[in-house]
Design an enzyme around this catalytic site. Structure first.
Site, PDB file in Angstrom:
ATOM      1  N   VAL A 168      40.074  30.583  41.861  1.00  8.81           N
ATOM      2  CA  VAL A 168      39.084  30.486  42.478  1.00  8.81           C
ATOM      3  C   VAL A 168      37.881  29.614  41.336  1.00  8.81           C
ATOM      4  CG1 VAL A 168      37.459  30.955  43.722  1.00  8.81           C
ATOM      5  CG2 VAL A 168      39.301  31.050  44.161  1.00  8.81           C
ATOM      6  N   GLU A 192      35.312  30.793  50.517  1.00 10.51           N
ATOM      7  CA  GLU A 192      36.196  29.881  49.435  1.00 10.51           C
ATOM      8  C   GLU A 192      37.400  29.275  50.178  1.00 10.51           C
ATOM      9  OE1 GLU A 192      34.902  26.811  47.009  1.00 10.51           O
ATOM     10  OE2 GLU A 192      37.243  26.404  48.564  1.00 10.51           O
ATOM     11  N   PHE A 193      38.046  27.961  50.670  1.00 10.53           N
ATOM     12  CA  PHE A 193      38.441  27.732  51.659  1.00 10.53           C
ATOM     13  C   PHE A 193      39.864  26.833  51.087  1.00 10.53           C
ATOM     14  CE2 PHE A 193      34.326  28.306  54.220  1.00 10.53           C
ATOM     15  CZ  PHE A 193      35.337  29.534  55.373  1.00 10.53           C
ATOM     16  N   ARG A 236      43.256  26.282  49.388  1.00 10.25           N
ATOM     17  CA  ARG A 236      44.124  25.735  49.128  1.00 10.25           C
ATOM     18  C   ARG A 236      44.700  25.300  47.662  1.00 10.25           C
ATOM     19  NH1 ARG A 236      45.622  21.956  53.628  1.00 10.25           N
ATOM     20  NH2 ARG A 236      44.270  21.139  52.428  1.00 10.25           N
ATOM     21  N   GLU A 237      45.873  26.821  47.367  1.00  6.77           N
ATOM     22  CA  GLU A 237      46.380  26.137  46.234  1.00  6.77           C
ATOM     23  C   GLU A 237      47.579  25.283  46.281  1.00  6.77           C
ATOM     24  OE1 GLU A 237      48.344  30.375  44.458  1.00  6.77           O
ATOM     25  OE2 GLU A 237      46.388  31.455  44.860  1.00  6.77           O
ATOM     26  N   CYS A 296      46.043  35.753  48.725  1.00  5.67           N
ATOM     27  CA  CYS A 296      45.222  35.698  50.385  1.00  5.67           C
ATOM     28  C   CYS A 296      45.894  36.654  51.364  1.00  5.67           C
ATOM     29  CB  CYS A 296      44.221  34.173  50.566  1.00  5.67           C
ATOM     30  SG  CYS A 296      43.501  33.419  48.675  1.00  5.67           S
ATOM     31  N   ARG A 298      52.757  35.460  43.609  1.00  8.81           N
ATOM     32  CA  ARG A 298      51.597  36.573  44.291  1.00  8.81           C
ATOM     33  C   ARG A 298      51.710  37.380  45.724  1.00  8.81           C
ATOM     34  NH1 ARG A 298      45.192  35.819  42.312  1.00  8.81           N
ATOM     35  NH2 ARG A 298      45.819  33.608  42.584  1.00  8.81           N
TER      36      ARG A 298
HETATM   37  P1  NAD Z   1      42.599  35.589  40.174  1.00  5.46           P
HETATM   38  O1  NAD Z   1      42.990  37.194  39.917  1.00  5.46           O
HETATM   39  O2  NAD Z   1      43.391  34.584  39.670  1.00  5.46           O
HETATM   40  O3  NAD Z   1      41.221  35.511  38.962  1.00  5.46           O
HETATM   41  C1  NAD Z   1      40.166  36.482  39.155  1.00  5.46           C
HETATM   42  C2  NAD Z   1      40.392  36.198  37.231  1.00  5.46           C
HETATM   43  O4  NAD Z   1      38.355  36.796  36.975  1.00  5.46           O
HETATM   44  C3  NAD Z   1      40.295  36.870  36.370  1.00  5.46           C
HETATM   45  O5  NAD Z   1      41.010  35.473  35.293  1.00  5.46           O
HETATM   46  C4  NAD Z   1      40.084  38.061  35.889  1.00  5.46           C
HETATM   47  O6  NAD Z   1      40.583  37.967  34.190  1.00  5.46           O
HETATM   48  C5  NAD Z   1      38.314  37.930  36.100  1.00  5.46           C
HETATM   49  N1  NAD Z   1      37.854  39.007  36.240  1.00  5.46           N
HETATM   50  C6  NAD Z   1      37.813  40.295  36.802  1.00  5.46           C
HETATM   51  N2  NAD Z   1      37.038  40.698  36.565  1.00  5.46           N
HETATM   52  C7  NAD Z   1      35.634  40.216  35.108  1.00  5.46           C
HETATM   53  C8  NAD Z   1      34.818  40.137  34.951  1.00  5.46           C
HETATM   54  N3  NAD Z   1      34.009  41.031  34.931  1.00  5.46           N
HETATM   55  N4  NAD Z   1      34.227  39.344  34.059  1.00  5.46           N
HETATM   56  C9  NAD Z   1      35.096  38.180  34.146  1.00  5.46           C
HETATM   57  N5  NAD Z   1      36.090  37.993  34.515  1.00  5.46           N
HETATM   58  C10 NAD Z   1      37.018  38.860  35.765  1.00  5.46           C
HETATM   59  O7  NAD Z   1      42.094  35.157  41.798  1.00  5.46           O
HETATM   60  P2  NAD Z   1      41.484  33.822  42.458  1.00  5.46           P
HETATM   61  O8  NAD Z   1      43.332  33.725  43.224  1.00  5.46           O
HETATM   62  O9  NAD Z   1      41.006  33.208  41.656  1.00  5.46           O
HETATM   63  O10 NAD Z   1      40.657  35.282  43.231  1.00  5.46           O
HETATM   64  C11 NAD Z   1      39.707  35.590  43.652  1.00  5.46           C
HETATM   65  C12 NAD Z   1      38.864  35.831  44.590  1.00  5.46           C
HETATM   66  O11 NAD Z   1      38.655  34.581  46.025  1.00  5.46           O
HETATM   67  C13 NAD Z   1      39.495  36.760  45.796  1.00  5.46           C
HETATM   68  O12 NAD Z   1      38.680  37.191  45.872  1.00  5.46           O
HETATM   69  C14 NAD Z   1      40.466  36.137  46.487  1.00  5.46           C
HETATM   70  O13 NAD Z   1      40.330  36.612  47.933  1.00  5.46           O
HETATM   71  C15 NAD Z   1      39.550  34.637  46.855  1.00  5.46           C
HETATM   72  N6  NAD Z   1      40.051  33.520  47.249  1.00  5.46           N
HETATM   73  C16 NAD Z   1      40.741  32.697  46.704  1.00  5.46           C
HETATM   74  C17 NAD Z   1      41.713  32.105  46.799  1.00  5.46           C
HETATM   75  C18 NAD Z   1      43.382  31.236  46.684  1.00  5.46           C
HETATM   76  O14 NAD Z   1      44.033  30.616  47.104  1.00  5.46           O
HETATM   77  N7  NAD Z   1      42.924  31.596  45.215  1.00  5.46           N
HETATM   78  C19 NAD Z   1      41.360  30.841  48.119  1.00  5.46           C
HETATM   79  C20 NAD Z   1      40.711  31.395  48.072  1.00  5.46           C
HETATM   80  C21 NAD Z   1      39.819  32.497  48.302  1.00  5.46           C
END
Ligand code: NAD
Length: 450
Positions: free
Chosen positions: A11, A155-156, A158-159, A277, A344
């Site tokens: 995201v 955030e909405f 989609r991968e 998610c 995941r």
């Molecule tokens: P992710 O695990 O891919 O990425 C999170 C990143 O944050 C990692 O790279 C990690 O190293 C970094 N991080 C953690 N703590 C940190 C800090 N203190 N300082 C700097 N960097 C830090 O997660 P994601 O898939 O990007 O999801 C992030 C959020 O968005 C989650 O809450 C998820 O539920 C939400 N979300 C994800 C998606 C999706 O499709 N992946 C879609 C919508 C919402």
């Protein structure tokens, strides 16, 4: 506008890159130096169509920078977006990354006395932004509530279509602590003409959970119908759900043409939902409800139906070939959905674990996944290599290429060609002779023999 994005995972990196593309000056931050190095070299640490080119462009233009340092990007920005992970731990949301990131942002805010807005983009249960995030920032920054603004901007994306989802959103939700707080995000998203909802922080948080829980509910509903069809001669879940889709409230007829909305893809049977998610978000909302005295019967059922799916596929395989001990099983499609390399909570991993516990020798194929850490599974370079010498193939993800393969030729490399279609992805393929094809959601007695 100058924007700091904390967390450069899916995201964070997609949002940061797209906001830079829209003309903002974006500083992405991540704890992980490897990730930062890869991004600096224009290599996204995950596969996402279109991201690599856009990243290259904004890095070359100097619109996006990336570092492991939080303080300077926050101190030199007007808006900080928190996009760190909020995983599920023991059935509940784990806010430790968010707490740490909020504390670091608060520290960064000490270095610049100007009014600053912090927007939470991570998915968090209602009350988190106004609670944990607010108090952590207050403590770390030494500021009062009036000296900074809070937003919750779910955030909405989609991968697999994350870049186009971000750049062509269907809605933008901005929860704001007050009107002033919502202004920088409103400005950042000014080019988008979709509906923009300015609301409370808590509504914004709940909208994201309600949206994801609805999608998960549709999938589990469809899977429950599949199980009922499996117990009912002469039914077939695909034909049943095709019939359901034709309800004009689901696929409206406009100007004489039937529209097939994307939501219908969630009204299909499969081997369960996965990914970063839906599973964790439904679990977090369920726990959120329980802690508030709400008995979340529906969410309980959605998760139970989902966790039963991989075992159902294994039973189907056993009905085809008997005891799996010592047999070779090919699992086709291991990422949680086609077109990504994200493992995941992928249902294929649960499936592989059950197969291994039954003594099967598992190998796998997915065009985007090169290896499976923590599993004793050979990941093959092609479907043919995965099928070679196999007793059963299980389709766990609807890889588009599977429906175009010559299965009769492929069956010649298999030892006993049984194909279990966990996504009914080969529905249109004609099988003759050798292949024993078992779709899901169909009673064995009434099965249409292919
Ligand atoms: P992710 O695990 O891919 O990425 C999170 C990143 O944050 C990692 O790279 C990690 O190293 C970094 N991080 C953690 N703590 C940190 C800090 N203190 N300082 C700097 N960097 C830090 O997660 P994601 O898939 O990007 O999801 C992030 C959020 O968005 C989650 O809450 C998820 O539920 C939400 N979300 C994800 C998606 C999706 O499709 N992946 C879609 C919508 C919402």
């Amino acid at each position: 506008m100058r924007i700091a994005v904390i967390g450069s995972g899916y995201v964070g990196l997609v949002s940061g890159t797209c906001l830079a593309h829209l003309g903002h000056q974006v500083a992405c931050v991540d704890l992980d130096p490897e990730r930062v190095r890869a991004i600096k070299n224009s290599t996204p640490p995950f596969y996402e169509p279109g991201l690599s080119d856009l990243l290259k462009k904004v890095l070359a233009e100097g619109r996006l920078t990336v570092s492991t340092d939080v303080l300077r990007p926050v101190a030199t920005s007007d808006l900080t977006i928190l996009a760190v992970g909020t995983p599920c731990r023991d059935g509940d949301i784990d806010l430790s990354f968010l707490r740490q990131a909020a504390a670091e942002v608060g520290q960064g805010m000490r270095e610049n006395p100007a009014y600053h807005v912090v927007a939470v983009k991570s998915t968090v249960v209602p009350g988190t932004t106004d609670g944990v995030v607010r108090s952590t920032i207050q403590e770390a920054s030494g500021r009062t509530t009036a000296q900074f603004g809070l937003c919750m901007n779910p955030e909405f994306l989609r991968e697999g279509s994350a870049v186009s989802d971000f750049l062509e959103p269907d809605r933008i939700v901005i929860g704001q602590s007050d009107e002033r707080a919502g202004q920088p995000l409103g400005e950042a998203y000014r080019p988008f003409t979709c509906p923009k909802i300015f609301t409370t922080l808590q509504n914004a948080e709940m909208i994201k959970y309600a949206s994801n829980s609805l999608l998960a509910t549709l999938i589990s509903f469809s899977n429950e119908i599949a199980s009922l069809c499996e117990a009912t001669p002469f039914t077939n879940v695909e034909e049943v759900l095709d019939g359901v889709h034709l309800d004009r409230r689901l696929s409206p007829i406009l100007d004489g043409r039937r529209i097939s909305p994307g939501i219908l893809s969630y009204l299909r049977a499969g081997c369960g939902f996965g990914g970063s998610c839906l599973p964790k978000d439904v679990a977090a909302l369920r726990m959120f409800g329980r802690k508030r005295g709400v008995r979340p019967h529906l969410l309980d059922a959605v998760l139970t139906v989902n966790s039963d799916r991989p075992a159902k596929l294994v039973s189907l395989a056993e009905s085809a070939v008997g005891n799996l001990r010592g047999l070779a099983v090919a699992v086709l499609g291991i990422a949680f959905k086609p077109g990504t390399d994200d493992l995941r909570d992928s249902p294929a991993l649960a499936l592989i674990e059950i197969l291994e516990s039954k003594g099967a020798r598992v190998r796998a194929y997915d065009p985007f996944v090169g290896s499976l850490p923590r599993h004793n599974v050979a990941v093959c370079a092609s479907v043919e290599e995965a099928l070679c010498g196999c007793d059963v193939a299980i389709v766990a993800s609807a890889l588009p290429e599977l429906a175009t393969l010559d299965w009769e030729s492929l069956s010649l490399v298999m030892r006993s060609p049984s194909v279990i279609d966990g996504r009914n992805a080969l529905r249109g393929v004609e099988f003759h002779g050798r292949v024993k094809y078992l779709p899901i959601g169909q009673h064995a007695e009434g099965a249409i023999s292919k």
